[in-house]
Write a protein that holds these residues in place. Structure first.
Motif, PDB file in Angstrom:
ATOM      1  N   SER A 191     -51.044 -65.918 -13.233  1.00 63.40           N
ATOM      2  CA  SER A 191     -50.412 -66.191 -11.947  1.00 63.40           C
ATOM      3  C   SER A 191     -51.367 -65.836 -10.815  1.00 63.40           C
ATOM      4  N   VAL A 192     -51.538 -66.771  -9.873  1.00 66.06           N
ATOM      5  CA  VAL A 192     -52.418 -66.530  -8.734  1.00 66.06           C
ATOM      6  C   VAL A 192     -51.664 -65.833  -7.606  1.00 66.06           C
ATOM      7  N   SER A 193     -50.506 -66.366  -7.237  1.00 70.15           N
ATOM      8  CA  SER A 193     -49.742 -65.797  -6.133  1.00 70.15           C
ATOM      9  C   SER A 193     -48.250 -65.934  -6.415  1.00 70.15           C
ATOM     10  N   GLY A 194     -47.554 -64.803  -6.457  1.00 62.23           N
ATOM     11  CA  GLY A 194     -46.123 -64.821  -6.726  1.00 62.23           C
ATOM     12  C   GLY A 194     -45.744 -63.719  -7.692  1.00 62.23           C
ATOM     13  N   ASP A 195     -44.460 -63.354  -7.686  1.00 62.18           N
ATOM     14  CA  ASP A 195     -43.966 -62.312  -8.582  1.00 62.18           C
ATOM     15  C   ASP A 195     -43.731 -62.886  -9.977  1.00 62.18           C
ATOM     16  N   VAL A 196     -43.910 -62.029 -10.978  1.00 62.15           N
ATOM     17  CA  VAL A 196     -43.707 -62.428 -12.372  1.00 62.15           C
ATOM     18  C   VAL A 196     -42.750 -61.439 -13.025  1.00 62.15           C
ATOM     19  N   GLU A 197     -41.714 -61.968 -13.676  1.00 60.36           N
ATOM     20  CA  GLU A 197     -40.747 -61.142 -14.400  1.00 60.36           C
ATOM     21  C   GLU A 197     -40.707 -61.595 -15.857  1.00 60.36           C
ATOM     22  N   VAL A 198     -40.879 -60.642 -16.764  1.00 63.54           N
ATOM     23  CA  VAL A 198     -40.863 -60.952 -18.193  1.00 63.54           C
ATOM     24  C   VAL A 198     -39.841 -60.052 -18.873  1.00 63.54           C
ATOM     25  N   GLY A 199     -38.985 -60.660 -19.707  1.00 60.86           N
ATOM     26  CA  GLY A 199     -37.962 -59.902 -20.415  1.00 60.86           C
ATOM     27  C   GLY A 199     -37.770 -60.410 -21.826  1.00 60.86           C
ATOM     28  N   ASP A 200     -36.801 -59.825 -22.515  1.00 62.60           N
ATOM     29  CA  ASP A 200     -36.502 -60.177 -23.899  1.00 62.60           C
ATOM     30  C   ASP A 200     -35.534 -61.353 -23.933  1.00 62.60           C
ATOM     31  N   SER A 201     -35.886 -62.386 -24.686  1.00 63.81           N
ATOM     32  CA  SER A 201     -35.016 -63.557 -24.789  1.00 63.81           C
ATOM     33  C   SER A 201     -33.836 -63.308 -25.717  1.00 63.81           C
ATOM     34  N   GLY A 202     -33.926 -62.290 -26.572  1.00 60.21           N
ATOM     35  CA  GLY A 202     -32.838 -61.989 -27.488  1.00 60.21           C
ATOM     36  C   GLY A 202     -32.762 -62.910 -28.684  1.00 60.21           C
ATOM     37  N   GLU A 203     -33.695 -63.826 -28.802  1.00 60.97           N
ATOM     38  CA  GLU A 203     -33.735 -64.746 -29.936  1.00 60.97           C
ATOM     39  C   GLU A 203     -35.166 -65.217 -30.141  1.00 60.97           C
ATOM     40  N   ASP A 204     -35.377 -66.005 -31.189  1.00 64.11           N
ATOM     41  CA  ASP A 204     -36.732 -66.425 -31.540  1.00 64.11           C
ATOM     42  C   ASP A 204     -37.157 -67.640 -30.720  1.00 64.11           C
ATOM     43  N   LYS A 205     -37.244 -67.454 -29.414  1.00 65.55           N
ATOM     44  CA  LYS A 205     -37.738 -68.534 -28.566  1.00 65.55           C
ATOM     45  C   LYS A 205     -38.246 -67.974 -27.247  1.00 65.55           C
ATOM     46  N   VAL A 206     -39.106 -68.754 -26.621  1.00 63.40           N
ATOM     47  CA  VAL A 206     -39.646 -68.423 -25.305  1.00 63.40           C
ATOM     48  C   VAL A 206     -38.985 -69.327 -24.278  1.00 63.40           C
ATOM     49  N   VAL A 244     -52.995 -62.137  -9.906  1.00 59.03           N
ATOM     50  CA  VAL A 244     -53.928 -61.865  -8.814  1.00 59.03           C
ATOM     51  C   VAL A 244     -53.218 -61.148  -7.678  1.00 59.03           C
ATOM     52  N   THR A 245     -52.122 -61.716  -7.191  1.00 61.92           N
ATOM     53  CA  THR A 245     -51.363 -61.056  -6.137  1.00 61.92           C
ATOM     54  C   THR A 245     -49.875 -61.302  -6.356  1.00 61.92           C
ATOM     55  N   GLY A 246     -49.090 -60.251  -6.258  1.00 52.68           N
ATOM     56  CA  GLY A 246     -47.658 -60.335  -6.531  1.00 52.68           C
ATOM     57  C   GLY A 246     -47.240 -59.208  -7.455  1.00 52.68           C
ATOM     58  N   ASP A 247     -45.957 -58.870  -7.426  1.00 58.95           N
ATOM     59  CA  ASP A 247     -45.439 -57.792  -8.268  1.00 58.95           C
ATOM     60  C   ASP A 247     -45.143 -58.307  -9.676  1.00 58.95           C
ATOM     61  N   VAL A 248     -45.241 -57.401 -10.641  1.00 58.24           N
ATOM     62  CA  VAL A 248     -45.005 -57.741 -12.043  1.00 58.24           C
ATOM     63  C   VAL A 248     -43.959 -56.789 -12.614  1.00 58.24           C
ATOM     64  N   LEU A 249     -42.955 -57.353 -13.295  1.00 59.65           N
ATOM     65  CA  LEU A 249     -41.929 -56.567 -13.978  1.00 59.65           C
ATOM     66  C   LEU A 249     -41.858 -57.013 -15.430  1.00 59.65           C
ATOM     67  N   VAL A 250     -42.014 -56.058 -16.347  1.00 55.99           N
ATOM     68  CA  VAL A 250     -41.865 -56.321 -17.776  1.00 55.99           C
ATOM     69  C   VAL A 250     -40.809 -55.360 -18.298  1.00 55.99           C
ATOM     70  N   ALA A 251     -39.757 -55.891 -18.934  1.00 55.90           N
ATOM     71  CA  ALA A 251     -38.639 -55.048 -19.350  1.00 55.90           C
ATOM     72  C   ALA A 251     -38.163 -55.390 -20.755  1.00 55.90           C
ATOM     73  N   ASP A 252     -37.782 -54.343 -21.495  1.00 51.30           N
ATOM     74  CA  ASP A 252     -37.083 -54.468 -22.780  1.00 51.30           C
ATOM     75  C   ASP A 252     -37.873 -55.264 -23.813  1.00 51.30           C
ATOM     76  N   LEU A 253     -39.156 -54.963 -23.922  1.00 50.50           N
ATOM     77  CA  LEU A 253     -39.994 -55.635 -24.911  1.00 50.50           C
ATOM     78  C   LEU A 253     -40.558 -54.625 -25.896  1.00 50.50           C
ATOM     79  N   SER A 254     -40.819 -55.100 -27.097  1.00 48.52           N
ATOM     80  CA  SER A 254     -41.478 -54.291 -28.110  1.00 48.52           C
ATOM     81  C   SER A 254     -42.473 -55.184 -28.824  1.00 48.52           C
ATOM     82  N   GLY A 255     -43.736 -54.828 -28.747  1.00 45.54           N
ATOM     83  CA  GLY A 255     -44.775 -55.656 -29.348  1.00 45.54           C
ATOM     84  C   GLY A 255     -46.119 -55.217 -28.821  1.00 45.54           C
ATOM     85  N   HIS A 256     -46.909 -56.168 -28.369  1.00 44.57           N
ATOM     86  CA  HIS A 256     -48.219 -55.874 -27.793  1.00 44.57           C
ATOM     87  C   HIS A 256     -48.269 -56.497 -26.404  1.00 44.57           C
ATOM     88  N   VAL A 257     -48.377 -55.649 -25.385  1.00 47.59           N
ATOM     89  CA  VAL A 257     -48.392 -56.108 -23.999  1.00 47.59           C
ATOM     90  C   VAL A 257     -49.752 -55.794 -23.387  1.00 47.59           C
TER      91      VAL A 257
END
Length: 276
Positions: free
Chosen positions: A92-107, A149-162
């Motif tokens: 991401s170049v500009s903007g906030d990014v939020e990543v969470g758990d999908s709860g199933e086998d899909k993105v 590059v610029t923007g806030d990042v939130l990663v929540a409720d994940l287990s793996g390799h980040v």
């Protein structure tokens, strides 16, 4: 030479090279033109010809980038789903990014407010965003690589390799377990309920807040630079192995996971996790 320039611009549009690389290649092509020997008479003409070619490079690159955005990165109502994915890469170049758990086998990629391109190939999803906010849901255990590059990042409720790299903006990790690798240039870093994580968190200029939950099994080694400090405020059972103004090593539980935290010019605070 026109054909070579077109190929360079096509590589730029496809995202295989950066705008800076394209400019350098086009400039190099210009130097390949055969020029007469430099003499006092024609030196001024040759110098003017070279400058004319260099001055046009930013315009050529800008037009190519604008074309790529117009064709492939136009914002719109977009929600895309992909199954059987083991790796997700977000740039991401500009903007906030939020990543969470999908709860199933899909993105799930939601980019309705972003100028973004999403591609899937061979069990890997690649998300490239120029501007606007992104929300991405990934399955537990998925490998996540995120660069902002610029923007806030939130990663929540994940287990793996980040793996997370950020230049400017705050980074927040909530209830993230497994292996984490965080590198930031500026902006604060908050990690809550980090007792199930192992890895490293490094920032050049920014404060780090580390919240540990009851039952955590982790060895935290926190270090700050010459102008920073490390604070420790834990009420739950713990063992302090080393403590100074610029360094703290503390163990919770058996300390079977190692989490290293460092900052060059900020402060680090180790405390108890808050509900978020």
């Amino acid at each position: 030479m026109a054909d070579e320039r077109e190929r360079i611009l096509k590589l730029l549009e496809d995202g295989r090279i950066t705008a800076d690389q394209a400019a350098r290649l086009i400039e190099a092509l210009g130097r390949q033109a055969v020029e007469p020997p430099v003499t006092p008479v024609n030196a001024r003409v040759i110098r003017r010809r070279r400058l004319h070619g260099v001055e046009r490079i930013p315009d050529i690159v800008a037009e190519a980038v604008a074309s790529a955005i117009e064709k492939e990165l136009r914002p719109g109502a977009r929600r895309q789903e992909f199954a059987g994915v083991g790796r997700v890469v977000i740039k991401s170049v500009s903007g906030d990014v939020e990543v969470g758990d999908s709860g199933e086998d899909k993105v799930v990629v939601e980019s309705s407010e972003a100028a973004a391109r999403v591609q899937e190939e061979g069990g890997e999803v690649m998300v490239k965003a120029v501007s606007g906010d992104l929300k991405v849901l990934v399955p537990s255990g998925c490998r996540l690589e995120l660069a902002s590059v610029t923007g806030d990042v939130l990663v929540a409720d994940l287990s793996g390799h980040v793996m997370l790299r950020a230049v400017s903006g705050d980074v927040t990790l909530l209830r993230v377990g497994g292996r984490i690798e965080v590198n930031t240039a500026s902006g604060d870093v908050v990690i809550e309920s980090a007792g199930g994580a192992a890895g490293a968190v490094r920032t050049v200029s920014g404060d780090v807040e580390l919240g540990l939950e009851p039952g955590a099994d982790v060895l935290v080694h926190a270090r700050s630079g010459e102008f920073g400090s490390v604070g420790l405020a834990l009420k739950m059972p713990h063992e302090v192995l080393e403590k100074s103004e610029a360094q703290v090593k503390v163990k919770l539980g058996a300390g079977s996971r190692l989490l290293e935290v460092s900052t060059r010019s900020g402060s680090i605070e180790i405390g108890e996790a808050e509900e978020r």
